[in-house]
Design an enzyme around this catalytic site. Structure first.
Site, PDB file in Angstrom:
ATOM      1  CG  HIS A   1       5.971  -1.144  -0.640  1.00 58.80           C
ATOM      2  ND1 HIS A   1       6.048  -0.656  -1.716  1.00 58.80           N
ATOM      3  CD2 HIS A   1       7.032  -1.087  -0.287  1.00 58.80           C
ATOM      4  CE1 HIS A   1       6.690  -0.053  -2.406  1.00 58.80           C
ATOM      5  NE2 HIS A   1       7.970  -0.477  -1.839  1.00 58.80           N
TER       6      HIS A   1
ATOM      7  CD  GLU B   1       0.135  -1.519  -1.190  1.00 55.45           C
ATOM      8  OE1 GLU B   1       0.239  -0.953  -1.908  1.00 55.45           O
ATOM      9  OE2 GLU B   1       1.357  -1.537  -0.761  1.00 55.45           O
TER      10      GLU B   1
ATOM     11  CB  CYS C   1       3.963  -1.272  -5.998  1.00 48.87           C
ATOM     12  SG  CYS C   1       4.702  -2.313  -5.335  1.00 48.87           S
TER      13      CYS C   1
ATOM     14  CB  CYS D   1       2.217  -4.229  -3.460  1.00 46.03           C
ATOM     15  SG  CYS D   1       3.458  -3.287  -2.034  1.00 46.03           S
TER      16      CYS D   1
END
Length: 145
Positions: free
Chosen positions: A46, A48, A76, A79
């Site tokens: 991801h 992040e 999410c 993260c």
């Protein structure tokens, strides 16, 4: 946020969900990136997580003191947990994620008083533009099916 949006557009170019992120400290961009799950075949890639890793390497510390993460979509749970573990002081995000968001939508991991660190949160920055990137991406994906 404009840099994060530009990164999100790069993710869409290689068929990843268009999410971009930037870590900034004292006005300097330490790391920038975008989702790479499809390219890297990595469920943890991801935006992040990738920029937190890059910023930590650059600072030579897992503690991201004085840093702000700018990201185009509400993080999410994975993260959001990473933000807390990195001791990130501030998060700024664009669009809300009512299906998987962990910064107010479904949970509020970064501000949970049971944890040993809390993150200041600013939400809704360029929310319409960030949301439009996602709507356009998923509409195009549905048309291809």
């Amino acid at each position: 946020m404009q840099v994060a949006i530009a990164e999100a557009e790069l993710a869409a170019a290689h068929d990843d969900v268009p999410i971009g992120a930037v870590v900034v400290r004292d006005g300097e961009i330490l790391a920038r990136g975008h989702n790479r799950r499809e390219v890297d075949r990595d469920p943890t890639a991801h935006a992040e997580v990738l920029v937190l890793r890059d910023a930590a390497r650059r600072l030579d510390s897992w503690r991201l003191d004085g840093c702000t993460l700018w990201v185009t979509l509400e993080p999410c749970t994975m993260c959001a947990g990473a933000l807390v573990l990195a001791r990130l002081p501030q998060l700024v995000f664009g669009a809300d994620d009512p299906k998987a968001g962990a910064v107010g939508a479904l949970w509020d991991v970064p501000r949970d008083p049971r944890l040993n660190h809390r993150v200041e949160v600013v939400r809704g920055v360029e929310a319409e533009r960030c949301g439009e990137l996602l709507r356009t991406f998923f509409a195009a994906r549905r048309r291809r099916r």
